[in-house]
Design a protein around this motif. Structure first.
Motif, PDB file in Angstrom:
ATOM      1  N   VAL A 228      -4.503  -5.453  -2.263  1.00 24.44           N
ATOM      2  CA  VAL A 228      -5.678  -4.482  -3.284  1.00 24.44           C
ATOM      3  C   VAL A 228      -6.206  -3.844  -3.004  1.00 24.44           C
ATOM      4  O   VAL A 228      -7.230  -2.639  -3.216  1.00 24.44           O
ATOM      5  CB  VAL A 228      -5.639  -5.409  -5.125  1.00 24.44           C
ATOM      6  CG1 VAL A 228      -6.009  -4.248  -5.542  1.00 24.44           C
ATOM      7  CG2 VAL A 228      -4.089  -6.179  -5.553  1.00 24.44           C
ATOM      8  N   VAL A 229      -6.964  -5.201  -1.745  1.00 26.31           N
ATOM      9  CA  VAL A 229      -8.467  -4.424  -1.860  1.00 26.31           C
ATOM     10  C   VAL A 229      -8.910  -3.013  -1.325  1.00 26.31           C
ATOM     11  O   VAL A 229      -9.466  -2.252  -1.125  1.00 26.31           O
ATOM     12  CB  VAL A 229      -9.707  -5.586  -1.515  1.00 26.31           C
ATOM     13  CG1 VAL A 229     -10.680  -5.310  -0.398  1.00 26.31           C
ATOM     14  CG2 VAL A 229      -9.804  -7.100  -2.235  1.00 26.31           C
TER      15      VAL A 229
ATOM     16  N   ILE B  66      -9.207   4.359   0.285  1.00 24.87           N
ATOM     17  CA  ILE B  66      -9.134   5.641   0.101  1.00 24.87           C
ATOM     18  C   ILE B  66     -10.294   6.451   0.167  1.00 24.87           C
ATOM     19  O   ILE B  66     -10.212   6.759   0.673  1.00 24.87           O
ATOM     20  CB  ILE B  66      -8.700   5.617  -0.872  1.00 24.87           C
ATOM     21  CG1 ILE B  66      -7.220   5.323  -1.521  1.00 24.87           C
ATOM     22  CG2 ILE B  66      -8.880   6.825  -1.650  1.00 24.87           C
ATOM     23  CD1 ILE B  66      -6.671   4.661  -3.180  1.00 24.87           C
TER      24      ILE B  66
ATOM     25  N   SER C 205     -13.019  -2.981   3.723  1.00 31.59           N
ATOM     26  CA  SER C 205     -11.873  -3.807   2.997  1.00 31.59           C
ATOM     27  C   SER C 205     -11.790  -5.115   3.153  1.00 31.59           C
ATOM     28  O   SER C 205     -11.502  -5.987   2.351  1.00 31.59           O
ATOM     29  CB  SER C 205     -11.005  -3.074   2.940  1.00 31.59           C
ATOM     30  OG  SER C 205     -10.251  -3.159   4.226  1.00 31.59           O
TER      31      SER C 205
ATOM     32  N   LEU D 249      -4.992   9.415  -6.947  1.00 30.85           N
ATOM     33  CA  LEU D 249      -6.002   9.134  -6.223  1.00 30.85           C
ATOM     34  C   LEU D 249      -7.194   9.431  -5.582  1.00 30.85           C
ATOM     35  O   LEU D 249      -7.816   9.452  -5.131  1.00 30.85           O
ATOM     36  CB  LEU D 249      -5.217   7.831  -5.900  1.00 30.85           C
ATOM     37  CG  LEU D 249      -5.513   6.237  -6.000  1.00 30.85           C
ATOM     38  CD1 LEU D 249      -4.659   5.414  -5.982  1.00 30.85           C
ATOM     39  CD2 LEU D 249      -6.839   6.420  -7.134  1.00 30.85           C
TER      40      LEU D 249
ATOM     41  N   PHE E 120      -6.061  -1.284  -0.470  1.00 33.78           N
ATOM     42  CA  PHE E 120      -5.140  -0.313  -0.949  1.00 33.78           C
ATOM     43  C   PHE E 120      -6.738   0.678  -1.026  1.00 33.78           C
ATOM     44  O   PHE E 120      -6.984   1.576  -1.435  1.00 33.78           O
ATOM     45  CB  PHE E 120      -4.714  -0.217  -1.925  1.00 33.78           C
ATOM     46  CG  PHE E 120      -3.745   0.562  -2.277  1.00 33.78           C
ATOM     47  CD1 PHE E 120      -3.071   2.224  -1.731  1.00 33.78           C
ATOM     48  CD2 PHE E 120      -3.997   1.162  -3.638  1.00 33.78           C
ATOM     49  CE1 PHE E 120      -2.382   3.035  -2.370  1.00 33.78           C
ATOM     50  CE2 PHE E 120      -4.100   2.220  -4.260  1.00 33.78           C
ATOM     51  CZ  PHE E 120      -3.318   3.230  -3.259  1.00 33.78           C
ATOM     52  N   VAL E 121      -7.693   0.095  -2.273  1.00 33.38           N
ATOM     53  CA  VAL E 121      -8.599   0.317  -3.035  1.00 33.38           C
ATOM     54  C   VAL E 121      -9.559   1.470  -2.447  1.00 33.38           C
ATOM     55  O   VAL E 121      -9.731   2.702  -1.701  1.00 33.38           O
ATOM     56  CB  VAL E 121      -9.161  -0.345  -4.220  1.00 33.38           C
ATOM     57  CG1 VAL E 121     -10.205   0.627  -4.432  1.00 33.38           C
ATOM     58  CG2 VAL E 121      -7.487  -0.504  -5.326  1.00 33.38           C
ATOM     59  N   LEU E 122     -10.086   0.479  -1.140  1.00 32.21           N
ATOM     60  CA  LEU E 122     -11.413   0.345  -0.768  1.00 32.21           C
ATOM     61  C   LEU E 122     -10.338   1.797   0.759  1.00 32.21           C
ATOM     62  O   LEU E 122     -11.116   2.849   1.374  1.00 32.21           O
ATOM     63  CB  LEU E 122     -12.211  -0.673   0.148  1.00 32.21           C
ATOM     64  CG  LEU E 122     -12.756  -1.567  -1.003  1.00 32.21           C
ATOM     65  CD1 LEU E 122     -13.826  -2.449  -0.248  1.00 32.21           C
ATOM     66  CD2 LEU E 122     -13.784  -0.822  -1.249  1.00 32.21           C
TER      67      LEU E 122
ATOM     68  N   SER F 197       0.989  -0.969   0.229  1.00 35.76           N
ATOM     69  CA  SER F 197      -0.154   0.201   0.072  1.00 35.76           C
ATOM     70  C   SER F 197       1.121   1.511  -0.128  1.00 35.76           C
ATOM     71  O   SER F 197       0.656   2.626  -0.848  1.00 35.76           O
ATOM     72  CB  SER F 197      -0.893  -0.158   1.182  1.00 35.76           C
ATOM     73  OG  SER F 197      -1.642   1.275   1.185  1.00 35.76           O
TER      74      SER F 197
ATOM     75  N   SER G 213      -4.050   3.286   3.300  1.00 34.05           N
ATOM     76  CA  SER G 213      -4.535   4.234   2.152  1.00 34.05           C
ATOM     77  C   SER G 213      -4.817   5.283   2.636  1.00 34.05           C
ATOM     78  O   SER G 213      -5.696   6.040   2.082  1.00 34.05           O
ATOM     79  CB  SER G 213      -4.993   3.415   0.641  1.00 34.05           C
ATOM     80  OG  SER G 213      -5.580   2.867   1.762  1.00 34.05           O
TER      81      SER G 213
ATOM     82  N   VAL H 292      -9.997   9.751  -6.103  1.00 34.47           N
ATOM     83  CA  VAL H 292     -11.377   8.842  -6.142  1.00 34.47           C
ATOM     84  C   VAL H 292     -12.140   8.572  -5.160  1.00 34.47           C
ATOM     85  O   VAL H 292     -13.136   8.626  -4.682  1.00 34.47           O
ATOM     86  CB  VAL H 292     -10.343   7.273  -5.350  1.00 34.47           C
ATOM     87  CG1 VAL H 292     -11.370   6.180  -5.091  1.00 34.47           C
ATOM     88  CG2 VAL H 292      -9.755   7.259  -7.048  1.00 34.47           C
TER      89      VAL H 292
END
Lengths: 334, 503
Positions: free
Chosen positions: B257-258, B264, B273, B134, B260-262, B123, B312, B137
């Protein structure tokens, strides 16, 4: 005054600062209450911040307490006790000892706006407190997204329909916009968020059209060019935003601001209150404290207890009158 | 991109003072993470006065260390005692505790530590590369998107555990109802507050989790204290076996990955997440029935995810000045007290702070991994302590933690009351996991849904007219309707195909 040396509160405080508290208790036994008052304070002071850590009230409390420790000659222990716009922490202050060793931060909105929203028969009133020091006057600024078509307040109130974000029910931001759009006859929907930051986030994402927030919440985005200020809801133009006209200048007499102050329970003795007032007066002159206010876009409000009291009760009446004139229902309690 | 500020950041990290505060931060973080109920937000608030006299970079490095260090520590009590101190470790408690009961506590915690390290580090790398890009986002997610996200989360709660689906749904429903306590978020009307403003702001997650998991579990065990305790066979090693590693490694990557994205997303990102990572693992497993009974992937995926999300979640704070959670709000305050305004200008005006803090996280994660492996061996010995001694200690620490949230004794009474609810649930075979997760997501769902409806002027179809929320609605329909239906259809076909063969 309470002559008993071993109150429950005293014992609890003793657990935290045993040696100091023990000395204070001995003083109480030997010299009686008056002698103890003359050399107030003889132990650490508990300061309640009735809001979450990290918010404006919390940061301001930390800054002013840090500056007040030296003139008081004692340390000040801060504790956050959030709940119900400060009511939870302040109710506890009122129900505790009035020996001057317990202080708290209070905000104007609790006395002037919350009663319009929440119908609480046990609500704390300004008469329950002695105002030790008034600290800040913080303006509400109306902001739109930088890409928004609205260039001025006239453009905005002429819009066919709007969604406006606020930091929540019973906040100054909500009151200011509700009054503005009520006076202007604009069809506008109130979207309360869970605090100022989520409302600003939603405005940055253009989910909503307009937000009225404190300068601390909005200035970094204004300076970055992401948000555009259209008006401020204060009597005079704000020192940090000289270019933004007041709503009154634009023909909408809406004056809403947030003010913060340090309070003690009302029964605190004059001697003790005097010592505290002097210490906080000195704290307000501290260069670090003044730099903090500057960094956080807080304007000063430094008046005495009588004037502050008058201001708060006038504001409460004014807001109630405004709300009645415009025919608003803030929340459900009104 | 210009790498020089990044490299300057490293030189900032390796100043002896900053190294020391990084170590101090992660150690404190790990310890308070282990103590149930004591959270990073309260700890950072208590430690704020200490940071007044520090350099801004050192102060923030230490406070950030407390935050992500607590994520490592929280796993330990989740696995060993089934006592999650954060919403994002509730999921870990499910399979992790089953593993501990089987005597695999050591390797479960080992996998968790490695997963946390990989999730956290991945992350940070992603953050360094794409943080500015990002930032948008977080802004693309409005009330509508949060509504659908919360709905997905609530349905995913149903996949947790191994018990009956109806009981999970009932527990989740009760959690949603409890989330309505407090002032109405849009109207300010008091709901179920019984006239006291102690409940005006609703109930804090920690109180619910400590009541249902902590107090409830201890009450339940008290009843069984006469029975001989099932001996914990062995603690196992902290280093996972080859099989466990093979099973975990993909879970860790997916979880990272999940997470890091959630992560944010300000508001509910870390909790979502861990839930999504668990669901992904359960769905992609060859034998989903192992989940809830001690599947190592059920620890590895969510742990990688919640640590990646913890990292993140700094993105909205550092790039937009938006605090993503209570801990970030206190960190925001710490920066403000230092005269630094987190926000769009931070990266250009204070590159040493931005990159110093970001790069300190590499070191912090490494330190945490190094601390975890030997400490696991110490912590698993907790399981050897007689319940008669461990239970009262746990209660005291739990109550301290509950008190520390608002410095309010009322909350302790509330935790005990919820403990009785937890005891009753346990007796009747309801799991607390779905209850507390639905509780967390419930207020997100209600607030976001009602805000969306106000923004949309009451038109529900707008949820499918906005590209992002429409995509999320698609995901929701796919996971909740289409996949289960297909599964039922396929199961019937298998049955039919098998029928003629029977005599």
């Amino acid at each position: 005054m309470n002559p008993r040396p071993f109150t429950r509160r005293g014992l609890l405080a003793g657990a935290a600062a045993a040696p100091v508290a023990a000395l204070a208790a001995c003083n109480g036994v030997q010299g009686g209450a008056d002698a103890a008052e003359d050399d107030f304070p003889t132990r650490a002071i508990d300061f309640t911040v009735p809001f979450d850590a990290g918010g404006s009230s919390d940061l301001l409390s930390r800054a002013v307490c840090l500056a007040a420790e030296e003139p008081l000659g004692q340390s000040i222990a801060l504790a956050n006790k959030p709940g119900a716009n400060g009511a939870v922490g302040l109710k506890e202050l009122v129900s505790g000892d009035a020996d001057g060793y317990t202080l708290a931060l209070a905000v104007k909105s609790l006395f002037a706006i919350t009663p319009l929203v929440v119908d609480d028969p046990d609500a704390v009133a300004i008469d329950d407190f002695r105002i030790i020091a008034t600290l800040t006057n913080e303006a509400y600024v109306l902001v739109v997204h930088a890409d928004s078509p609205y260039q001025s307040l006239e453009d905005l109130v002429a819009a066919p329909s709007l969604n406006y974000g606020t930091a929540g029910v019973g906040t100054g931001g909500q009151l200011s916009l509700a009054l503005l759009f009520g006076l202007a006859g604009t069809e506008a929907t109130d979207v309360p968020f869970d605090g100022g930051a989520p409302a600003v986030t939603a405005l940055l994402g253009q989910e909503i059209d307009v937000v009225s927030g404190s300068l601390a919440e909005t200035m970094p985005q204004i300076e970055a060019g992401a948000l555009r200020p259209l008006t401020v809801f204060s009597e005079e133009r704000n020192v940090f935003l000289q270019d933004a006209p007041t709503a009154t200048e634009a023909g909408y007499p809406v004056v809403v601001d947030q003010r913060r102050m340090v309070v003690a329970p009302s029964e605190v003795s004059d001697t003790v209150a005097g010592a505290l007032v002097l210490a906080f007066e000195e704290a307000r002159q501290d260069p670090d404290y003044q730099a903090f206010l500057q960094d956080n876009y807080m304007d000063v409000w430094e008046v005495d207890d009588v004037e502050a009291r008058a201001h708060l009760s006038e504001a409460a009446e004014l807001y109630a009158q405004n709300v009645a004139d415009v025919g608003l229902a803030l929340g459900d309690g009104s | 991109m210009d790498l020089s500020p990044v490299l300057t950041g490293f030189s900032v990290v390796f100043e002896p003072q900053n190294l020391l505060f990084c170590l101090l931060g992660v150690t404190i973080g790990m310890l308070i993470g282990v103590l149930p109920g004591l959270g990073p937000a309260a700890t950072i608030a208590i430690l704020l006065p200490i940071t007044y006299n520090l350099e801004p970079v050192a102060a923030v490095i230490m406070l950030a260390g407390i935050f992500y260090g607590a994520q490592y520590g929280g796993t330990i009590t989740s696995v060993l005692l089934k006592l999650p101190g954060e919403a994002s470790t509730v999921v870990t408690a499910i399979d992790g505790h089953q593993l501990a009961k089987r005597g695999e506590a050591g390797s479960a915690l080992g996998v968790a530590a490695i997963a946390s390290f990989i999730g956290g580090t991945a992350s940070i790398i992603l953050l360094s590369l794409v943080a500015p890009a990002l930032a948008g986002v977080a802004l693309a997610f409005g009330p509508a998107e949060y509504t659908v996200l919360a709905l997905i989360g609530i349905f995913l709660v149903g996949t947790l555990g191994s018990g009956s689906l109806i009981k999970s749904a009932a527990a989740a429903g009760a959690g949603l109802l409890l989330a309505t306590v407090g002032l109405d978020p849009l109207l300010g009307t008091p709901r179920f507050t019984f006239g006291t403003d102690q409940l005006a702001d609703g109930i804090d997650f920690v109180i619910v989790a400590m009541g249902l998991f902590g107090v409830g579990e201890i009450l339940y065990n008290l009843e069984h204290r006469d029975r001989p305790q099932a001996a914990v066979p062995a603690f196992g090693r902290a280093i996972p076996s080859r099989v466990q590693w093979l099973r975990s490694r993909l879970a860790i990557l997916r979880g990272s990955v999940v997470g890091f994205v959630l992560g944010i997303l300000p508001g509910g990102g870390a909790t979502m997440s861990s839930l999504v990572a668990y669901a992904v693992e359960k769905r992609s497993a060859k034998d989903p029935s192992r989940f809830g009974k001690g599947a190592i992937e059920g620890v590895a995926g969510p742990e990688a995810a919640n640590n990646a999300a913890a990292t993140s979640s700094f993105i909205p704070l550092l790039t937009l000045g938006i605090p993503a959670n209570a801990t970030m709000a206190v960190l925001f305050g710490a920066l403000m007290l230092q005269g630094i305004t987190p926000g769009p200008a931070l990266m250009t005006e204070h590159p040493d702070v931005f990159w110093g803090v970001v790069n300190s996280m590499y070191l912090g994660n490494l330190l945490l991994l190094a601390l975890s492996i030997p400490l696991i061996g110490v912590f698993v010995r907790m399981l050897k302590i007689r319940p008669g001694i461990l239970a009262p200690i746990t209660i005291v620490i739990t109550m301290l933690g509950v008190y520390s949230i608002r410095n309010n004794a009322f909350d302790m009474v509330l935790a005990v009351a919820l403990g009785l609810v937890g005891y009753a649930m346990r007796k009747l075979g309801f799991e607390p996991g779905p209850f507390v997760l639905a509780f967390v997501l419930g207020s997100l769902l209600e607030g976001s849904f009602r805000r969306s409806m106000r923004i949309f002027g009451g038109d529900v179809t707008e949820f499918v007219q906005r590209p992002l929320s429409a995509t999320l609605v698609g995901v929701l329909v796919l996971t909740v309707v289409i996949i289960p239906v297909l599964r039922v259809v396929r199961a019937r076909q298998v049955v039919r195909a098998a029928e003629p063969a029977e005599p």
